[in-house]
Design an enzyme around this catalytic site. Structure first.
Site, PDB file in Angstrom:
ATOM      1  N   GLU A 200      40.852-131.674  14.454  1.00 18.77           N
ATOM      2  CA  GLU A 200      42.111-131.592  15.190  1.00 18.77           C
ATOM      3  C   GLU A 200      41.945-131.853  16.683  1.00 18.77           C
ATOM      4  O   GLU A 200      42.749-132.553  17.291  1.00 18.77           O
ATOM      5  CB  GLU A 200      42.761-130.219  14.978  1.00 18.77           C
ATOM      6  CG  GLU A 200      43.336-130.003  13.584  1.00 18.77           C
ATOM      7  CD  GLU A 200      42.320-129.539  12.569  1.00 18.77           C
ATOM      8  OE1 GLU A 200      41.142-129.324  12.940  1.00 18.77           O
ATOM      9  OE2 GLU A 200      42.683-129.387  11.385  1.00 18.77           O
ATOM     10  N   HIS A 269      47.094-118.256   8.691  1.00 18.98           N
ATOM     11  CA  HIS A 269      47.913-119.408   8.319  1.00 18.98           C
ATOM     12  C   HIS A 269      49.405-119.136   8.492  1.00 18.98           C
ATOM     13  O   HIS A 269      50.229-119.831   7.921  1.00 18.98           O
ATOM     14  CB  HIS A 269      47.673-119.792   6.855  1.00 18.98           C
ATOM     15  CG  HIS A 269      46.405-120.539   6.612  1.00 18.98           C
ATOM     16  ND1 HIS A 269      45.168-119.977   6.767  1.00 18.98           N
ATOM     17  CD2 HIS A 269      46.172-121.806   6.221  1.00 18.98           C
ATOM     18  CE1 HIS A 269      44.236-120.868   6.466  1.00 18.98           C
ATOM     19  NE2 HIS A 269      44.817-121.982   6.134  1.00 18.98           N
TER      20      HIS A 269
END
Ligand SMILES: Cc1ncc(C[n+]2csc(CCOP(=O)(O)OP(=O)(O)O)c2C)c(N)n1
Ligand SMILES: [Mg+2]
Lengths: 468, 372
Positions: A200, A269
């Site tokens: 990322e 998450h």
């Protein structure tokens, strides 16, 4: 002992599915790992594997049966030394391909599949936003899921502008981890729909650099939880460079992906990053709720010359809404939208909580409280005027946000009301948010942690000095 | 805490070797050209398979079978809605955790991994009941139901998770190794990560510091050929992961991750080297996951035949079973073990289904340690 094979849940959100195909027939010998059937979920076709050894006894749900609820016995397996033709399942509703799904639903609804409803189940909402005044009256409307709306927005902009491309994890060949980029690879090819490794920080930087180099990247984060690896480039490289270069360096990039809580995926998450990005000067932050805004604002974001953080919500991807059938449905950045008009109290919200605010407004209407629901849509710059105009009308305001309360968008809206709307207020502004804890995994705790329509309605009653 | 498999007496024991397995001189900072990426691999290749006796073979068999059956059960409970969210099964990769962890020194070394963590915990002898109860989100679960499948920890077993962010465990493992070195406790940290995680930048930042500071750490890449739907060759410029430490002078090893005896042997060599104060080792274990990435993966990126081929010809449990039969162990005995393990797993599932959810008040506990 005969083994009952039950309709499996094949994804965190699956409640029912289609039994697309049986790959075994009655009398077949199967061992662990053999694929028994293909099952279609809302997202994909999955293989259903046997985990036991035995002989297929009875097949109870025929091929092609739709709307088979998770947990329905679909076949029976005879174990070693058992007569397969003699095994009978415990009495249970055996839906057939012809049986209407409603009937099955009724039959199964008594048997809860988990001991407590999970928290995200209560984030579901049916109430629809009012028509958007931006859309010209008489425009033909079509039903579109948020997922399709986002994909269409990207596809349309890619057709219009060669400089636009998409990159991210699993965006091309896999068709998107949440299927938002479905079909883009096929139409635009691998030059413009680029699968990245799980890096990322690297690809957020590469995207930002490509924007500096004159392209218009759309960087998809599989979820915004993983963008924390990359937040340095979003904040330090993308947001500040225009300023630091005295306006020479433009960074026309869109960072997009799902944000907020998903179902039972626990603390790492399940976060809402809206307040994080919305605190950064130099960024545009958009968080739409319905499909119309998702499409119109994503198109605007791609055209925008500034870096945009575009926050979607996985739990909303599958919801369908009316979207204007226009060649170019582009909406203004920085404008909130009144999704329900009212006169007694204003509920300010954004993203998934808008659905809950609408549900709460529905409930309140039944009690004689008229709530106005405002969807902020853009979180930076925030539409102060829309907030204050509504406050001037209702004199009471609460904020509903699926996220932590501390230093939240709700806190920011409260500050605006204090600074510029103090004289308009007949009651304190209240924040309705998630509990101030990392999101737990256990179904009952997740349920307690998350915001819901009931809490929003309760806060509205409170500021109206009414008892529920 | 109760050990899962029926016997633990078979755990391979070995005297800690006095001298490092390879010449550390080959890897000195001044070594320059002489730096030997493959120095450890060479000694490994002389004798790839750990010469396990019958008891040790049985122990490996039991542990791998326990993981397999546990994971099958977890898949089934997920299908019934008793487990939610993401659930990543370890089926196919059993030999990696069992082979490596059996070569560690219990009570001394630490382990850390990602979200595909059930197998590593079972290989450590953590009670399957409390693992399964975590998967179903119950109070008796190892994280009190707050962590779920991806976030499980046991400080008692020096098992430090269970991390949901791809690659995050690698620098965390570096920190655990720093703590071993700092306290001079003779322990090392074994950090597992996937082929996909191997591309994260923080992995290389950790490689550099670990090598520079000679941290007692073994990096184990579980190369199961895919990161979600992306095959190794679609994501990696260097697909030989054991070479990935070259730029940091970290010796690399590669072992067949479907053969528990090879994995165990490779682990011994690496651990010996690290214990000798020589700094990190990188081991690549080639393995394969039979199931989808998580429960919701339609796995369209590979063919059914590909999976079938591995299952039929490289299955780690079938492999060790063949070794056992060759060693003269009766088939009946293996059947009995399977039966016992099925019973253990069924009991774990019953426990996980019937034990209560956390009390509502648990929502607010463990956020901070102190009260302020
Ligand atoms: C930083 C980050 N990015 C993306 C994800 C989503 N994700 C979870 S697992 C995974 C694939 C990882 O593959 P690999 O490292 O090979 O491990 P495996 O799953 O094969 O064991 C991805 C992309 C994540 N959890 N964290
Ligand atoms: Mg992998």
């Amino acid at each position: 002992m005969a083994i009952e094979l039950k309709m499996p849940a094949l994804s965190p959100t699956m409640e029912e599915g289609t039994l697309a195909k049986w790959l075994v027939k009655e009398g077949d010998q199967v061992s662990a790992g053999d694929v028994l059937a293909e099952i279609e979920t809302d997202k994909a076709t999955m293989e259903f594997e046997s985990i036991d050894e035995g002989t297929v006894g009875k097949i109870l749900v025929p091929e092609g049966a739709e709307g088979v609820k998770v947990g329905t016995v679909i076949a029976v397996l005879a174990g070693e030394g058992e007569d397969a033709s003699a095994v009978t399942p415990a009495p249970s509703p055996a839906p057939t391909a012809e049986a209407p799904a409603e009937q099955q639903k009724a039959a199964e609804s008594e048997a809860p599949k988990s001991p407590a409803p999970s928290g995200t189940e209560k984030l579901a909402a049916k109430a629809q936003p009012a028509a958007d005044p931006e859309v010209p009256a008489g425009t033909n409307m079509i039903k579109l899921s948020v997922r399709e709306a986002l994909r269409d927005a990207m596809a349309e902009e890619m057709r219009l502008d060669e400089r636009v491309f998409v990159m991210g994890e699993e965006v091309a060949e896999y068709q998107g981890a949440y299927k938002v980029t479905q079909g883009l690879l096929e139409e635009f090819g691998p030059r413009r729909v680029i699968d990245t490794p799980i890096t990322e920080y690297g690809f957020a930087g590469i995207g930002t650099g490509a924007a500096m180099g004159g392209l218009r990247p759309i960087v998809e984060f599989m979820t915004f939880n993983f963008a924390m690896q990359a937040i340095d480039h979003v904040v330090n490289s993308a947001a500040k460079t225009n300023y630091m270069s005295g306006g020479q360096m433009r960074i026309p990039i869109v960072f997009r992906g799902p944000n907020g809580a998903a179902s039972r995926v626990a603390a790492q998450h399940s976060q809402n990053y809206a307040p994080w990005y919305a605190s950064v000067p130099g960024l545009i932050v958009i968080a739409p709720y319905d499909a119309s805004d998702a499409k119109g604002l994503l198109k605007a974001a791609i055209r925008c010359d500034d870096p945009v953080v575009f926050l979607e919500n996985e739990l909303v991807y599958g919801r369908t809404f009316e979207v204007a059938q226009l060649d170019d449905h582009v909406l203004p950045i920085g404008k909130a939208r009144i999704v329900r008009e009212g006169s007694d109290v204003t509920i300010v919200s954004y993203s998934i909580a808008v659905g809950l605010a609408l549900e709460a407004a529905e409930t309140l209407a039944g009690e004689g409280i008229s709530a106005e629901v405002i969807d902020l849509r853009t979180l930076r710059p925030l539409d102060r005027e829309a907030i204050l105009t509504s406050l001037a009308k209702t004199n009471r305001l609460i904020i509903a946000e699926e996220g932590w309360p501390t230093c939240s968008i709700a806190s920011e809206v409260t500050a605006i009301c204090m600074e510029d709307g103090f004289d308009l207020l007949d009651a304190p502004v209240l924040r309705v948010c998630n509990e101030d804890v990392p999101l737990p995994y256990a179904a009952n705790l997740e349920h307690l942690a998350l915001i819901d329509a009931g809490r929003i309605a309760e806060a509205a009653r409170k500021v109206c000095y009414r008892q529920g | 805490m109760a050990r899962a498999a029926s016997s633990s007496s078979g755990k391979p024991k070995r005297a800690p070797s006095k001298k490092p397995a390879a010449e550390p001189a080959a890897n000195t900072r001044e070594g320059g050209e002489k730096f030997a990426l493959r120095s450890l691999q060479e000694s490994f290749e002389k004798d790839r398979r750990f010469p396990a006796d019958e008891a040790q073979l049985l122990h490996f068999y039991e542990q791998m079978l326990l993981i397999r059956r546990f994971e099958e059960k977890a898949g089934q409970l997920y299908g019934l809605g008793l487990i939610g969210g993401f659930c990543h099964l370890y089926i196919g990769q059993e030999a990696v955790a069992v082979g490596l962890q059996s070569a560690l020194e219990e009570g001394k070394d630490s382990v850390i991994t990602g979200y595909r963590d059930h197998g590593h915990m079972l290989a450590y002898g953590i009670d399957p009941k409390i693992i399964m109860a975590e998967l179903t989100g119950r109070h008796a679960g190892i994280s009190k139901g707050k962590g779920g499948s991806m976030h499980m920890f046991s400080t008692e077993h020096a098992f430090y998770g269970g991390h949901g962010i791809v690659g995050a465990q690698v620098p965390l493992g570096g920190g655990l190794a720093l703590a071993h070195q700092y306290r001079d406790d003779g322990g090392l940290c074994l950090v597992y990560f996937g082929d996909g995680a191997a591309n994260q930048g923080q992995v290389y930042e950790t490689f550099n510091m670990a090598s520079l500071w000679k941290l007692p750490i073994v990096f184990a890449v579980e190369n199961n050929q895919y990161a979600m739907g992306t095959s190794v060759k679609r994501s990696s410029a260097e697909t030989e992961f054991y070479r990935r430490g070259t730029a940091f002078r970290i010796p690399g090893m590669k072992a067949d991750g479907m053969d528990v005896l090879q994995v165990h042997r490779a682990g011994e060599i690496a651990f010996d080297y690290v214990r000798g104060g020589n700094g990190p080792v990188l081991i690549e274990l080639s393995t394969y996951r039979y199931r989808g990435h998580s429960m919701s993966d339609p796995a369209k990126y590979r063919t059914r035949e590909e999976v079938q081929e591995v299952r039929e010809h490289h299955d780690p449990i079938e492999g060790i079973k063949a070794d056992l039969l060759k060693a003269g162990v009766a088939e009946e005995k293996l059947k009995d073990i399977d039966k016992q393990i099925r019973a253990t797993v069924a009991a774990a599932a019953d426990f996980a289904e019937s034990s209560p959810e956390p009390e509502p008040a648990e929502l607010y506990t463990d956020v901070l340690v102190g009260s302020y």
